[in-house]
Write a protein that holds these residues in place. Structure first.
Motif, PDB file in Angstrom:
ATOM      1  N   LYS A 142      52.131  46.087  72.541  1.00 55.33           N
ATOM      2  CA  LYS A 142      51.110  46.016  71.583  1.00 55.33           C
ATOM      3  C   LYS A 142      51.628  45.722  69.992  1.00 55.33           C
ATOM      4  O   LYS A 142      50.861  45.791  69.291  1.00 55.33           O
ATOM      5  CB  LYS A 142      50.127  47.140  71.657  1.00 55.33           C
ATOM      6  N   HIS A 143      52.886  45.659  70.061  1.00 53.23           N
ATOM      7  CA  HIS A 143      53.497  45.379  68.702  1.00 53.23           C
ATOM      8  C   HIS A 143      54.614  44.552  68.586  1.00 53.23           C
ATOM      9  O   HIS A 143      55.321  44.371  69.765  1.00 53.23           O
ATOM     10  CB  HIS A 143      54.315  47.049  68.267  1.00 53.23           C
ATOM     11  N   ILE A 144      54.967  43.797  67.687  1.00 48.14           N
ATOM     12  CA  ILE A 144      55.825  42.705  67.515  1.00 48.14           C
ATOM     13  C   ILE A 144      56.787  43.048  66.021  1.00 48.14           C
ATOM     14  O   ILE A 144      56.005  43.207  65.138  1.00 48.14           O
ATOM     15  CB  ILE A 144      55.038  41.323  67.497  1.00 48.14           C
ATOM     16  N   ALA A 145      57.879  43.053  66.245  1.00 48.63           N
ATOM     17  CA  ALA A 145      58.654  43.094  65.165  1.00 48.63           C
ATOM     18  C   ALA A 145      59.084  41.480  64.705  1.00 48.63           C
ATOM     19  O   ALA A 145      59.311  40.656  65.413  1.00 48.63           O
ATOM     20  CB  ALA A 145      60.001  43.529  65.370  1.00 48.63           C
TER      21      ALA A 145
ATOM     22  N   VAL B 272      56.214  44.766  61.094  1.00 51.54           N
ATOM     23  CA  VAL B 272      55.665  45.131  62.389  1.00 51.54           C
ATOM     24  C   VAL B 272      54.119  44.794  62.401  1.00 51.54           C
ATOM     25  O   VAL B 272      53.610  45.441  61.573  1.00 51.54           O
ATOM     26  CB  VAL B 272      56.106  46.737  62.416  1.00 51.54           C
ATOM     27  N   LEU B 273      53.960  44.011  63.531  1.00 56.61           N
ATOM     28  CA  LEU B 273      52.411  43.580  63.775  1.00 56.61           C
ATOM     29  C   LEU B 273      51.878  44.500  64.746  1.00 56.61           C
ATOM     30  O   LEU B 273      52.594  44.599  65.737  1.00 56.61           O
ATOM     31  CB  LEU B 273      52.563  42.195  64.189  1.00 56.61           C
ATOM     32  N   ASP B 274      50.658  45.021  64.472  1.00 55.00           N
ATOM     33  CA  ASP B 274      50.001  45.882  65.591  1.00 55.00           C
ATOM     34  C   ASP B 274      48.797  45.132  66.213  1.00 55.00           C
ATOM     35  O   ASP B 274      47.866  44.653  65.300  1.00 55.00           O
ATOM     36  CB  ASP B 274      49.591  47.390  64.926  1.00 55.00           C
ATOM     37  N   ILE B 275      48.826  44.733  67.112  1.00 51.29           N
ATOM     38  CA  ILE B 275      48.033  43.884  67.831  1.00 51.29           C
ATOM     39  C   ILE B 275      46.492  44.481  68.252  1.00 51.29           C
ATOM     40  O   ILE B 275      45.396  44.000  67.773  1.00 51.29           O
ATOM     41  CB  ILE B 275      48.340  43.251  69.263  1.00 51.29           C
TER      42      ILE B 275
END
Length: 377
Positions: free
Chosen positions: A162-165, A179-182
């Motif tokens: 659920k997270h993307i750097a 850091v993206l939190d979907i």
């Protein structure tokens, strides 16, 4: 414009050196495994290479095959009527359907490890980047913009899915980390020292701490906690690394022969050595060539390219073996000979492997054969 952006993105990744130009990830079969399915894995598959269908596409409209949607379906990019489209193609039935469309050029599509979410990188212009996340039906889940961005690189967190750097590059190739939190659709700044990070846990990323002022062939492997901001040195003299759910793979130079690489598979909790194998090293300018690789959890195998001898990349363009290394028995098997070191991407079940700079070829692992997946018209 889209093809030019793809070319620039690929060239930038290759010129950085000592980093794979694609985002390697652990390929996880998303369905729960029952005892019957475990027994089925020991049986031959019910189809053959003759059953594989080809994508028929006009040369000028076709972009690239980019990802797997499931065990038998790939995603590929097309240009149509001024739009950029992602199509889903079943390699056994030959059926093709529209998955996602955008007014902006689509550069990459990357699934998380469970194949229920897909990151789609778009480039409205040369100074703006977008990253969207869609579900397995192509429905938009979240969207982020990166103004004044020449390019972005990103990495899914396989521990949360659920997270993307993300690292967003400016015109001078300095970068900002995020850091993206979907789930919450939030974007948090992250103080990455190196733009090419991979996740080592739910809140930790790893990176090789290259010294830009004094280039070297290897450097320390460090971790960075995105929650606390704390850094920790994990290992010295690393050429390449990647993290999978239970272990970390590192590539280092052999202590006795500087033109031999050691691939070590370390327990992610205590960095103890689980398995190891050696291979020749190939140099490229002031760096070593870092072969493309991927790990398939369904078969517990690591796949990569091994040069047949040490030397320079100029003399070894098509002298690589495509090999598998089983993490249970610790044994290596040569699957194909005389290949070039090109990107690979496995289906979740490990039966199929896309190959090539446009992932335009398909390797059928059970039969160790390769065919063209795309037929241009």
């Amino acid at each position: 414009m889209k093809k030019r952006m793809i070319f620039l993105s690929l060239m930038f990744s290759l010129l950085i050196g000592c980093q794979p130009s694609e985002n390697p990830k652990e390929v996880v079969d998303p369905s729960p495994i029952t005892e019957e399915e475990v027994n089925d894995k020991e049986k031959p598959v019910s189809y053959a290479i003759e059953d594989i269908q080809q994508i028929e596409a006009p040369f000028d409209s076709f972009g690239a095959v980019v990802e797997w949607l499931n065990d038998e379906t790939v995603l590929y990019i097309m240009e149509a009527s001024g739009k950029s489209e992602v199509h889903a193609f079943n390699v056994l039935s030959g059926e093709s359907t529209l998955f996602f469309t955008s007014d902006s050029p689509i550069l990459t599509v990357e699934a998380n490890s469970t194949y229920d979410l897909f990151a789609i990188q778009k480039a409205p212009s040369f100074t703006e980047g977008h990253l969207s996340v869609v579900d397995a039906s192509g429905n938009l889940v979240a969207n982020w913009e990166f103004p004044e961005s020449q390019d972005i690189v990103y990495s899914w967190n396989p521990y949360t899915n659920k997270h993307i750097a993300v690292s967003s590059f400016h015109e001078d190739w300095t970068f900002d980390g995020y850091v993206l939190d979907i789930s919450s659709k939030e974007m948090t700044s992250a103080n990455f020292t190196n733009p090419f990070v991979q996740w080592l846990g739910e809140s930790k990323v790893g990176y090789i701490n290259w010294d830009q002022d004094e280039p070297s062939l290897s450097a320390p492997l460090l971790s960075y906690d995105v929650r606390t901001g704390n850094s920790e040195m994990l290992m010295d003299n690393v050429i390449m690394y990647t993290a999978f759910s239970d272990f970390v793979m590192t590539m280092t130079r052999d202590m006795e022969d500087e033109m031999v690489a050691e691939y070590s598979f370390l327990d992610i909790l205590n960095f103890s050595n689980v398995h190891q194998f050696k291979a020749p090293l190939v140099s490229m300018y002031s760096n070593y060539v870092t072969p493309f690789y991927e790990f398939v959890s369904a078969t517990n195998e690591f796949f990569t390219f091994i040069p047949t001898s040490s030397g320079t990349v100029e003399g070894l363009s098509a002298s690589f073996q495509f090999i598998s290394f089983g993490l249970e028995e610790g044994e290596k098997e040569v699957l194909l000979e005389n290949l070039e070191n090109k990107p690979i991407k496995f289906s979740p079940n490990g039966q199929f492997c896309l190959y090539g700079f446009q992932l335009e070829q398909l390797i059928f692992i059970p039969e160790k054969e390769m065919i063209d997946l795309v037929e241009y018209s």
